[in-house]
Each structure stands twice: as C-alpha cells, then as structure tokens.
Scaffold this active site. Structure first.
Site, mmCIF file in Angstrom:
data_model
loop_
_atom_site.group_PDB
_atom_site.id
_atom_site.type_symbol
_atom_site.label_atom_id
_atom_site.label_comp_id
_atom_site.label_asym_id
_atom_site.label_seq_id
_atom_site.Cartn_x
_atom_site.Cartn_y
_atom_site.Cartn_z
ATOM 1 N N HIS A 1 -7.184 -4.865 -3.394
ATOM 2 C CA HIS A 1 -6.206 -4.135 -2.593
ATOM 3 C C HIS A 1 -6.037 -4.855 -1.257
ATOM 4 O O HIS A 1 -6.962 -5.490 -0.753
ATOM 5 C CB HIS A 1 -6.692 -2.700 -2.361
ATOM 6 C CG HIS A 1 -5.640 -1.790 -1.808
ATOM 7 N ND1 HIS A 1 -4.548 -1.403 -2.538
ATOM 8 C CD2 HIS A 1 -5.511 -1.204 -0.591
ATOM 9 C CE1 HIS A 1 -3.782 -0.615 -1.801
ATOM 10 N NE2 HIS A 1 -4.349 -0.477 -0.618
ATOM 11 N N CYS B 1 0.848 -1.190 0.000
ATOM 12 C CA CYS B 1 0.000 0.000 0.000
ATOM 13 C C CYS B 1 0.897 1.258 0.000
ATOM 14 O O CYS B 1 1.733 1.403 -0.879
ATOM 15 C CB CYS B 1 -0.941 -0.060 1.204
ATOM 16 S SG CYS B 1 -2.213 1.211 1.263
ATOM 17 N N ASP C 1 -8.023 -4.133 -7.751
ATOM 18 C CA ASP C 1 -7.614 -3.096 -6.799
ATOM 19 C C ASP C 1 -8.232 -1.763 -7.213
ATOM 20 O O ASP C 1 -7.888 -1.202 -8.255
ATOM 21 C CB ASP C 1 -6.096 -2.986 -6.777
ATOM 22 C CG ASP C 1 -5.565 -2.082 -5.673
ATOM 23 O OD1 ASP C 1 -6.304 -1.188 -5.214
ATOM 24 O OD2 ASP C 1 -4.400 -2.265 -5.279
#
Length: 283
Positions: free
Chosen positions: A233, A132, A201
C-alpha cells in the site's frame, strides 16, 4: 512544461451545512501561448489531504499538459492544511473518512469538475486520479459522465463498502438493495478505468481485488487491472511511506496514466459506437 500553482475556494452545500472547499490548482503554461488549452484532471488525495507527495504527483501530471485540480476532502471538518504522516494524523484522517457522507464526497467531485470546466484554458475533457482514499474517490467521481478516464491507485474501501458512514463491512458479490456504494454503481460508468494495486497491499486483500475486478467486468466497464507482485500500500508515496515507496514501479504506473490520458483526454475520439469488436483469432 512550466507550471503555475494557485488555489480556488469553492462553496459547497450538503447535509445541511455550507462550507468552503479549497482546490489546489497546478496549471501548465507555455510561454507566448496564452490561449493554450489543456485537458483537466481531478486529483483526489489520500486521507492526509493535499500533502507534499500529492502536490509533487500533481506537478508531474501538470508538466505533461494537464490542468490538475486537487480538492481538500475534509473541508466539512477542518481547513485545507495537510494532516501529518503520523499516528494522530492517520487516526484523524481515518475518522473523518467514515464520518463524511457519500453525498458530501459526491458534491466535492462534482464541484471540482465544475471548476475545471469553467476555466477558459480547459479543453472540456476531464480525467480523474488519486491514491488510497483518493483512488476510491477517483473511481466514484468517474460515475460522472463528464469524466472520460480514471486511474485509481490502490483504492481503499471499494471492496468492503466502507467509505462514508456504514454499519459493517460487506464484501458480498450482490451488495445490499438500493446500494449507493461505489462498487454497486459501476454499471453507470462511462469512463475508461485503470485500477492499480500492489499484491502485498494489506488494505485491499486478494479477495477484495478479485471482487472489484469481477464487478467491473460484470458492469461492462472498459477497464485495465494492474497488480504488482512486490508493491505494498502507498507505494507511490515518496515521503514517510514507512518503507513502502517503490520508485521503479511508480514510474511504470505513471506510464499507464499517461497512456490512458493521452488516448482519451488529448485525442478527440468522438462518440463510441457500441458495436462489438471482432477480434481475429490468430497466432
């Protein structure tokens, strides 16, 4: 391989402010070999700092024979404690992510590599990884020529130039003049890179991933680019992932990390000669 866990508090000075950054350390140990030396890995966390899932990821890497150093990114604003995986924690992490300057992020990564290289048990080779926000920070940290290999999981804000303070998102191919954004500095990168994304994502859409891939190619970076059809994600987060954790794909991605690190961190490749490789066209 056994692991010893500790931490180090490192002083930083940037943007006219002095702070203390905690680096969580996960060190492999081999009984009866006190002088064993290992490559280092800088592990950058998601927006929640060093949480349980990040620490478990660090232990997995350390258990394969790497000294892992995981810095607390938000020392500019708070202590080293992890933020909660809830709405307030998410909102706070996202707020600090854009409030913290690129200069401060760069100072953090540089100090983390400094710390690893200062250890007598470090072999002198260093890699970077993260997920991330941390995926972006791992990629950006690899602009440092001391880093030889980078594995970035679903790196956010690279395609949109929205890490640190910004006026608006920018997904243009060219980018602004004299840009300091990561995607516009890839030509400086010497490390080999593996970018890992999920096609589902929502944080890094198709066009964003396409832009990152094209910019890496245009910059001449040695890279691999992985896109998993069913991954969303945060698919490697094994706790409070909001239904997105995929252990099977996570296992595949860890093999990608081990292959790259094993080749560029554990092997003494010597200097790259830069000569074009001749590939024979055969069936």
């Amino acid at each position: 391989m056994l692991i010893k866990e500790s931490h180090a508090d490192v002083k930083t000075s940037v943007d006219g402010k002095e702070t203390s950054m905690r680096i969580f350390v996960f060190h492999p140990t081999i009984p009866q070999y006190p002088d064993a030396r290992f490559p280092g890995v800088a592990l950058f966390s998601e927006i929640y700092q060093v949480t349980g899932p990040v620490a478990r990821f660090a232990r997995q890497i350390a258990g394969q024979g790497y000294i892992v150093a995981a810095p607390s990114s938000y020392h500019d604003f708070t202590g080293p404690e992890a933020l909660a995986y809830d709405v307030p924690g998410t909102d706070q992490g996202n707020e600090w992510k854009v409030k913290k300057t690129l200069k401060s992020y760069d100072e953090d990564s540089y100090k983390t590599v400094d710390y690893l290289l200062s250890l007598p048990t470090c072999s002198g080779r260093v890699g970077a990884t993260g997920m991330c926000l941390g995926g972006h920070l791992a990629l950006r940290a690899s602009l440092d020529p001391r880093i030889s290999g980078c594995v970035a999981y679903f790196a956010t804000d690279v395609h949109s130039r929205t890490l640190g303070p910004y006026s608006k998102a920018d997904m243009s191919a060219q980018g602004p003049e004299n840009s300091n954004h990561t995607i516009d500095k890839l030509g400086e990168m010497k490390a080999e890179v593996a970018m890992i994304f999920g096609i589902k994502d929502t944080h890094v859409p198709d066009l964003g991933r396409d832009l990152i891939r094209q910019k890496l190619r245009d910059a001449g970076v040695v890279f691999s680019f992985y896109e998993f059809a069913w991954a969303q994600h945060a698919f490697i987060r094994d706790e409070l992932s909001k239904g997105r954790y995929d252990p099977a794909i996570t296992k595949v991605c860890f093999e990608v990390l081990l292959e790259l690190y094993g080749r560029v961190l554990k092997t003494d490749l010597g200097p790259r000669d830069g000569k074009p490789e001749k590939i024979e066209h055969v069936c």
